[in-house]
Motif scaffolding. Structure first.
Motif, PDB file in Angstrom:
ATOM      1  N   LYS B 164       5.229   1.456  -4.353  1.00  0.00           N
ATOM      2  CA  LYS B 164       6.023   1.314  -5.572  1.00  0.00           C
ATOM      3  C   LYS B 164       5.899   2.585  -6.403  1.00  0.00           C
ATOM      4  CE  LYS B 164       6.263  -1.153  -9.897  1.00  0.00           C
ATOM      5  NZ  LYS B 164       5.409  -1.683 -10.946  1.00  0.00           N
ATOM      6  N   LYS B 165       4.660   3.033  -6.527  1.00  0.00           N
ATOM      7  CA  LYS B 165       4.398   4.230  -7.313  1.00  0.00           C
ATOM      8  C   LYS B 165       4.985   5.463  -6.622  1.00  0.00           C
ATOM      9  CE  LYS B 165       0.268   5.591  -9.522  1.00  0.00           C
ATOM     10  NZ  LYS B 165      -1.182   5.467  -9.270  1.00  0.00           N
ATOM     11  N   HIS B 166       4.807   5.484  -5.310  1.00  0.00           N
ATOM     12  CA  HIS B 166       5.223   6.637  -4.525  1.00  0.00           C
ATOM     13  C   HIS B 166       6.729   6.868  -4.615  1.00  0.00           C
ATOM     14  CE1 HIS B 166       5.200   9.554  -1.286  1.00  0.00           C
ATOM     15  NE2 HIS B 166       6.068   8.830  -0.609  1.00  0.00           N
ATOM     16  N   PHE B 167       7.492   5.791  -4.605  1.00  0.00           N
ATOM     17  CA  PHE B 167       8.957   5.921  -4.579  1.00  0.00           C
ATOM     18  C   PHE B 167       9.581   5.808  -5.972  1.00  0.00           C
ATOM     19  CE2 PHE B 167       8.545   4.431  -0.056  1.00  0.00           C
ATOM     20  CZ  PHE B 167       8.988   5.623   0.495  1.00  0.00           C
ATOM     21  N   GLU B 168       8.731   5.775  -6.997  1.00  0.00           N
ATOM     22  CA  GLU B 168       9.220   5.534  -8.348  1.00  0.00           C
ATOM     23  C   GLU B 168      10.366   6.468  -8.732  1.00  0.00           C
ATOM     24  OE1 GLU B 168       5.978   5.347 -11.114  1.00  0.00           O
ATOM     25  OE2 GLU B 168       6.616   3.304 -11.610  1.00  0.00           O
ATOM     26  N   LYS B 169      10.178   7.760  -8.425  1.00  0.00           N
ATOM     27  CA  LYS B 169      11.188   8.738  -8.847  1.00  0.00           C
ATOM     28  C   LYS B 169      12.220   8.971  -7.765  1.00  0.00           C
ATOM     29  CE  LYS B 169       8.316  10.955 -12.236  1.00  0.00           C
ATOM     30  NZ  LYS B 169       6.920  11.246 -11.885  1.00  0.00           N
ATOM     31  N   THR B 170      11.740   9.099  -6.519  1.00  0.00           N
ATOM     32  CA  THR B 170      12.669   9.466  -5.444  1.00  0.00           C
ATOM     33  C   THR B 170      13.618   8.323  -5.093  1.00  0.00           C
ATOM     34  OG1 THR B 170      10.900   8.896  -3.931  1.00  0.00           O
ATOM     35  CG2 THR B 170      11.235  11.241  -4.381  1.00  0.00           C
ATOM     36  N   LYS B 171      13.091   7.116  -5.036  1.00  0.00           N
ATOM     37  CA  LYS B 171      13.948   5.977  -4.634  1.00  0.00           C
ATOM     38  C   LYS B 171      13.642   4.785  -5.519  1.00  0.00           C
ATOM     39  CE  LYS B 171      14.302   7.219   0.216  1.00  0.00           C
ATOM     40  NZ  LYS B 171      13.486   7.170   1.430  1.00  0.00           N
ATOM     41  N   PRO B 172      14.233   4.747  -6.726  1.00  0.00           N
ATOM     42  CA  PRO B 172      13.885   3.683  -7.671  1.00  0.00           C
ATOM     43  C   PRO B 172      14.179   2.279  -7.131  1.00  0.00           C
ATOM     44  CG  PRO B 172      15.555   5.174  -8.569  1.00  0.00           C
ATOM     45  CD  PRO B 172      15.198   5.704  -7.238  1.00  0.00           C
ATOM     46  N   LYS B 173      15.245   2.164  -6.364  1.00  0.00           N
ATOM     47  CA  LYS B 173      15.614   0.855  -5.833  1.00  0.00           C
ATOM     48  C   LYS B 173      14.513   0.335  -4.891  1.00  0.00           C
ATOM     49  CE  LYS B 173      19.952  -1.094  -4.244  1.00  0.00           C
ATOM     50  NZ  LYS B 173      21.145  -0.704  -3.451  1.00  0.00           N
ATOM     51  N   TRP B 174      14.096   1.249  -4.041  1.00  0.00           N
ATOM     52  CA  TRP B 174      13.027   0.916  -3.110  1.00  0.00           C
ATOM     53  C   TRP B 174      11.773   0.526  -3.861  1.00  0.00           C
ATOM     54  CZ3 TRP B 174      12.854   0.779   2.080  1.00  0.00           C
ATOM     55  CH2 TRP B 174      14.053   1.165   2.725  1.00  0.00           C
ATOM     56  N   SER B 175      11.488   1.346  -4.856  1.00  0.00           N
ATOM     57  CA  SER B 175      10.286   1.134  -5.646  1.00  0.00           C
ATOM     58  C   SER B 175      10.280  -0.270  -6.238  1.00  0.00           C
ATOM     59  CB  SER B 175      10.231   2.189  -6.742  1.00  0.00           C
ATOM     60  OG  SER B 175       9.206   1.887  -7.643  1.00  0.00           O
ATOM     61  N   LYS B 176      11.464  -0.688  -6.697  1.00  0.00           N
ATOM     62  CA  LYS B 176      11.578  -2.007  -7.303  1.00  0.00           C
ATOM     63  C   LYS B 176      11.205  -3.104  -6.286  1.00  0.00           C
ATOM     64  CE  LYS B 176      15.141  -4.603  -8.881  1.00  0.00           C
ATOM     65  NZ  LYS B 176      16.601  -4.662  -8.945  1.00  0.00           N
ATOM     66  N   TRP B 177      11.749  -2.952  -5.085  1.00  0.00           N
ATOM     67  CA  TRP B 177      11.476  -3.972  -4.058  1.00  0.00           C
ATOM     68  C   TRP B 177      10.005  -3.998  -3.662  1.00  0.00           C
ATOM     69  CZ3 TRP B 177      13.965  -8.083  -3.053  1.00  0.00           C
ATOM     70  CH2 TRP B 177      15.344  -8.129  -3.280  1.00  0.00           C
ATOM     71  N   TYR B 178       9.466  -2.794  -3.441  1.00  0.00           N
ATOM     72  CA  TYR B 178       8.043  -2.749  -3.086  1.00  0.00           C
ATOM     73  C   TYR B 178       7.207  -3.331  -4.220  1.00  0.00           C
ATOM     74  CZ  TYR B 178       8.903   0.048   1.096  1.00  0.00           C
ATOM     75  OH  TYR B 178       9.315   0.461   2.326  1.00  0.00           O
ATOM     76  N   GLY B 179       7.647  -3.055  -5.461  1.00  0.00           N
ATOM     77  CA  GLY B 179       6.932  -3.581  -6.627  1.00  0.00           C
ATOM     78  C   GLY B 179       6.919  -5.100  -6.627  1.00  0.00           C
ATOM     79  N   LYS B 180       8.105  -5.680  -6.334  1.00  0.00           N
ATOM     80  CA  LYS B 180       8.191  -7.147  -6.303  1.00  0.00           C
ATOM     81  C   LYS B 180       7.258  -7.714  -5.241  1.00  0.00           C
ATOM     82  CE  LYS B 180      12.657  -8.167  -8.233  1.00  0.00           C
ATOM     83  NZ  LYS B 180      14.079  -8.200  -7.978  1.00  0.00           N
ATOM     84  N   LEU B 181       7.258  -7.052  -4.083  1.00  0.00           N
ATOM     85  CA  LEU B 181       6.429  -7.558  -2.987  1.00  0.00           C
ATOM     86  C   LEU B 181       4.941  -7.376  -3.266  1.00  0.00           C
ATOM     87  CD1 LEU B 181       8.573  -6.327   0.017  1.00  0.00           C
ATOM     88  CD2 LEU B 181       8.029  -8.703  -0.509  1.00  0.00           C
ATOM     89  N   SER B 182       4.607  -6.441  -4.152  1.00  0.00           N
ATOM     90  CA  SER B 182       3.185  -6.172  -4.396  1.00  0.00           C
ATOM     91  C   SER B 182       2.549  -7.210  -5.317  1.00  0.00           C
ATOM     92  CB  SER B 182       3.000  -4.781  -4.985  1.00  0.00           C
ATOM     93  OG  SER B 182       3.420  -4.778  -6.331  1.00  0.00           O
ATOM     94  N   LEU B 183       3.365  -8.133  -5.837  1.00  0.00           N
ATOM     95  CA  LEU B 183       2.839  -9.231  -6.655  1.00  0.00           C
ATOM     96  C   LEU B 183       1.909  -8.749  -7.777  1.00  0.00           C
ATOM     97  CD1 LEU B 183       1.877 -11.829  -3.867  1.00  0.00           C
ATOM     98  CD2 LEU B 183       4.046 -11.633  -5.059  1.00  0.00           C
ATOM     99  N   LYS B 184       2.346  -7.730  -8.464  1.00  0.00           N
ATOM    100  CA  LYS B 184       1.590  -7.206  -9.625  1.00  0.00           C
ATOM    101  C   LYS B 184       0.174  -6.798  -9.255  1.00  0.00           C
ATOM    102  CE  LYS B 184       4.112  -9.407 -13.312  1.00  0.00           C
ATOM    103  NZ  LYS B 184       4.744 -10.707 -13.127  1.00  0.00           N
ATOM    104  N   TRP B 185       0.049  -6.194  -8.107  1.00  0.00           N
ATOM    105  CA  TRP B 185      -1.273  -5.730  -7.666  1.00  0.00           C
ATOM    106  C   TRP B 185      -1.708  -4.535  -8.503  1.00  0.00           C
ATOM    107  CZ3 TRP B 185      -5.115  -7.107  -4.384  1.00  0.00           C
ATOM    108  CH2 TRP B 185      -6.047  -6.120  -4.008  1.00  0.00           C
ATOM    109  N   THR B 186      -2.898  -4.633  -9.068  1.00  0.00           N
ATOM    110  CA  THR B 186      -3.399  -3.507  -9.843  1.00  0.00           C
ATOM    111  C   THR B 186      -4.628  -2.899  -9.193  1.00  0.00           C
ATOM    112  OG1 THR B 186      -4.748  -5.005 -11.141  1.00  0.00           O
ATOM    113  CG2 THR B 186      -2.585  -4.429 -12.050  1.00  0.00           C
ATOM    114  N   GLY B 187      -5.226  -3.645  -8.310  1.00  0.00           N
ATOM    115  CA  GLY B 187      -6.431  -3.141  -7.659  1.00  0.00           C
ATOM    116  C   GLY B 187      -7.690  -3.406  -8.455  1.00  0.00           C
ATOM    117  N   SER B 188      -7.608  -4.370  -9.368  1.00  0.00           N
ATOM    118  CA  SER B 188      -8.803  -4.707 -10.151  1.00  0.00           C
ATOM    119  C   SER B 188      -9.833  -5.399  -9.256  1.00  0.00           C
ATOM    120  CB  SER B 188      -8.415  -5.632 -11.301  1.00  0.00           C
ATOM    121  OG  SER B 188      -8.020  -6.871 -10.782  1.00  0.00           O
TER     122      SER B 188
END
Lengths: 322, 438
Positions: B164-188
């Motif tokens: 999500k972070k990686h594609f934030e600028k280059t492919k925002p659409k992709w980033s959005k999808w990966y973000g949704k799939l990541s279920l708000k993962w923060t790594g805490s």
């Protein structure tokens, strides 16, 4: 903080739930009451009616209260095709000593079950166990096993075992997985690989026909399994199965094990006596399938085995029109 | 030491190359041809196949068994290696998880293709009878499907967050999808603890379910009276065969993906060597069960048994039987026993031989048995005395295989094929260990 909001939330949900249940119950109650009220205002006619109760006392009720009661279905009297004919146990005896491969049984079976495929349900096998042992002709039908392997593996109860001994198929339920065919050690089951086209090739009139598993092949259904049904449709008419009546040599005996009688169209004999005197056995009994078909060994034959060879066709069991 | 950016650049999903595109189009063409053939089968009935009343199961069932077997790789390569804490599994677990999902999904579809009345599929639930092994299959296959999907998805969550972070600028659409799939993962730490626990639970769950799946598959055959199927050896025989088919497919897919995605730095000779040892172990166990299944019955050979074995050893099925046994089992064992044989390229060859062998092996298990019923085959057309799949069957079966490959290809395209987070963590650990040593 976090804990606090959690508690608040829980409380809210709790209250909401209670309120919801209360509302639902209330609503239900109100609708009940209103319906009662409606009924009273609309139908209380003031007319009285005299009725007799079950124990014989006369009572008087308002005629508006009288309603027709639906009769409880009497399960004992209604015929259940999956239960079968009460107090019967159908068996067959096949006397190998008399069989000379006339194939009238097969032809009759094919005709009356409207078989259009390439594999007859009733087969007459040319048997010879070893080079040195005698060859003989062996007709086979469905064995209607008491421990039917086909019924055990059927995932949808399309093929079923009845109290009267029959194993039948509900072609309107069969999913066409063919597991029953793999399970049957007698290779008795055949499949409708394509549209049977009975109406077209056999001019079969199906217009007012009600399907029943008691008459297999009437009609056959594409993508489902068929097999010998022991002709319960004949038994219902007090007649013998088609193969029994068609056989010119009296090979097939059909009857009821409870009555201890079997009939081959010419004579009625005691089943137990017949099996005892002629050393009856069952096919592949060691498998534990407990067939309902008994065989009498091919001893003291009146006919030559070779006579049957005339009719024998290794690659054909169903005659096609034209 | 590879740094974070290089790692991300190497492992993040990339567009298909020209070759990749051609491959996808090729698969789609095969699938379309298969779908057309299947529609024709629905229209005309199973008469379009070469199955008949004696050979009542054919290539569809053997292909189904192959898919079920291949799906076992998720239980073995992933779950068992995870539970035994074998760190060398990291770069290929995801590929194994993908193969598992593709194979079990296709197994489910293939069994429906064999059903002559798919319109009555719901009867399996409405009129289900628990005593039928098919009902057991109806229960176990969806169960395994769900668990294998979870096993693929859960370890992906942190990677989705990274992407999500990686594609934030280059492919925002992709980033959005990966973000949704990541279920708000923060790594805490809390998330990590739940995550690790969930994966551990799924890994433990998939082992008994996977074993049951293979067992039930074997019971479909061994619950009948048929000579060649009626064997108490069948369930372990199938489990060990699945072990072989799964690892074999894994080796082949890893080789291709590594080449296509240029992952030589991540999937090294070391990993192939380890995987080669696992494959040869699988093959040896399978060989053991083959001996049980085919050699021991020779000694007390009952008439029907020896007739069946004769068909396999010197009769109609002797050519496929010996090709499968020698080409698909003995030669791969001989190759893989040597260190040189466990280099990537020889492994690819051995893997291909194993997979092709595994596919035909199922064919040999299903068909020859049906040619030997208890009563002789009489009164049916001559063509019913033998079986070779029809064009329809080949087209449809090829389409199912192509569909499995397409699922794998697409997942490889859109998912990070090597776990990014894990690789990072491991290298981090490695670095600190090195520092500690200094």
């Amino acid at each position: 903080m976090g804990d606090h909001t959690k508690k608040e939330r829980r409380k809210f949900l709790d209250n909401g739930l209670k309120l919801g249940i209360a509302a639902a119950i209330g609503g239900l109650g109100i609708s009940k009451i209103t319906s009662k009220l409606n009924a009273n205002t609309e139908h209380n006619s003031g007319e009285k009616m005299e009725l007799m109760t079950v124990d014989g006392t006369l009572i008087e009720v308002d005629s508006s209260e009288v309603m027709e009661v639906q009769h409880a279905e009497d399960h004992d009297q209604k015929y259940n095709v999956r239960e079968g004919m009460p107090n019967r146990k159908f068996v067959m005896v096949i006397d190998l000593a008399k069989c000379k491969n006339a194939l009238k049984c097969q032809q009759s079976c094919n005709k009356h079950h409207y078989i259009t495929g390439d594999n007859a349900w009733l087969k007459v096998y040319k048997m010879q166990e070893e080079k040195d042992t005698a060859p003989y002709w062996m007709p086979t039908t469905c064995m209607h096993c008491d421990q039917p392997a086909c019924v055990t593996v059927c995932p949808v109860d399309a093929t079923f075992k009845r109290k009267d001994g029959l194993v039948l198929i509900d072609n309107e339920r069969c999913i066409g997985c063919r597991f029953c065919m793999a399970a049957c050690p007698y290779s008795t089951r055949v499949f409708n690989w394509s549209e049977p086209n009975q109406e077209f090739t056999l001019n079969m009139d199906m217009v007012n026909h009600q399907y029943s598993p008691e008459h297999s092949g009437m009609p056959s259904v594409k993508g489902t399994v068929d097999k010998c049904d022991f002709c319960p449709h004949q038994v219902q008419k007090n007649e013998l199965p088609h193969c029994v009546t068609a056989c010119p040599n009296g090979v097939f005996y059909f009857g009821d094990k409870y009555e201890d009688t079997v009939n081959n169209g010419e004579e009625t004999v005691r089943l137990s006596k017949l099996l005892e005197e002629k050393a009856g056995y069952r096919l592949m009994d060691s498998l534990g399938t407990e067939p309902s078909v008994y065989y009498l060994p091919p001893v003291d034959r009146l006919v030559d085995f070779e006579d049957g060879l005339e009719e024998y066709n290794e690659f054909k069991s169903v005659d096609k029109p034209e | 030491m590879i740094n974070y950016d290089v790692l991300l650049k190497d492992l993040a999903p990339k567009k298909f190359s020209k070759r990749g595109m051609t491959w996808v189009i090729f698969l789609v063409i095969i699938i379309v041809a298969g779908i057309i053939a299947y529609i024709d089968q629905l229209r005309q009935g199973q008469v379009v196949t070469n199955m008949r009343d004696y050979v009542l199961w054919g290539i569809y069932i053997s292909n189904f068994v192959f898919f079920v077997a291949t799906s076992f790789v998720g239980s073995v390569a992933v779950a068992i290696l995870r539970l035994t804490k074998n760190p060398w599994r990291t770069p290929f677990v995801r590929i194994a998880e993908i193969i598992t999902v593709a194979a079990i999904v296709m197994a489910g579809i293939t069994i429906v293709i064999d059903m002559a009345r798919p319109d009555r599929l719901l009867n399996l639930f409405i009129h289900a009878r628990l005593q039928s092994p098919i009902t057991w299959d109806v229960i176990i296959i969806p169960t395994y499907m769900v668990i294998s999907m979870l096993l693929l998805y859960f370890p992906l969550i942190p990677d989705f967050a990274i992407l999500k972070k990686h594609f934030e600028k280059t492919k925002p659409k992709w980033s959005k999808w990966y973000g949704k799939l990541s279920l708000k993962w923060t790594g805490s730490a809390a998330q990590k603890a739940i995550h690790a626990k969930s994966i551990a639970i799924i890994s433990i769950m998939i082992i008994p379910v996977g074993l049951l799946l293979q067992t039930i598959d074997a019971w479909l055959f061994s619950t009948t009276y048929r000579v060649g199927w009626d064997s108490t050896n069948f369930a372990p025989y199938f489990i060990s065969g699945a072990f072989v088919a799964g690892i074999g497919s894994l080796v082949v897919v890893i080789y291709v993906v590594r080449k296509a995605k240029k992952l030589e730095a991540y999937i090294t000779d070391f990993h192939f060597d380890k995987l080669g040892k696992l494959l040869v172990l699988a093959c040896l166990i399978y060989l053991y069960f083959n001996i049980n299944e085919y050699v021991i019955p020779l000694f007390n050979s009952k008439k029907a048994d020896s007739e069946h074995l004769k068909t396999l050893f010197s009769g109609d099925y002797s050519i496929p039987f010996w090709i499968v046994t020698i080409g698909g089992l003995v030669i791969p064992i001989l190759v893989l026993l040597f260190k040189k044989g466990r280099k990537p390229f020889p492994m690819l060859i051995a893997g291909i031989m194993v997979v092709i062998g595994a596919w035909w092996k199922r064919y040999i298990i299903v068909t020859p048995t049906l040619m030997h019923p208890f009563l002789p085959i009489q009164g049916v057309p001559e063509s019913w005395h033998s079986y070779f799949p029809s064009l329809h069957e080949w087209l449809i079966t090829s389409a199912t295989l192509a569909m499995a490959l397409l699922i794998i290809t697409l997942l490889v395209r859109y998912l990070p094929i090597i776990p990014i987070q894990r690789t990072m963590d491991e290298q981090e650990m490695f670095k600190t260990e090195n520092i500690a040593e200094l």
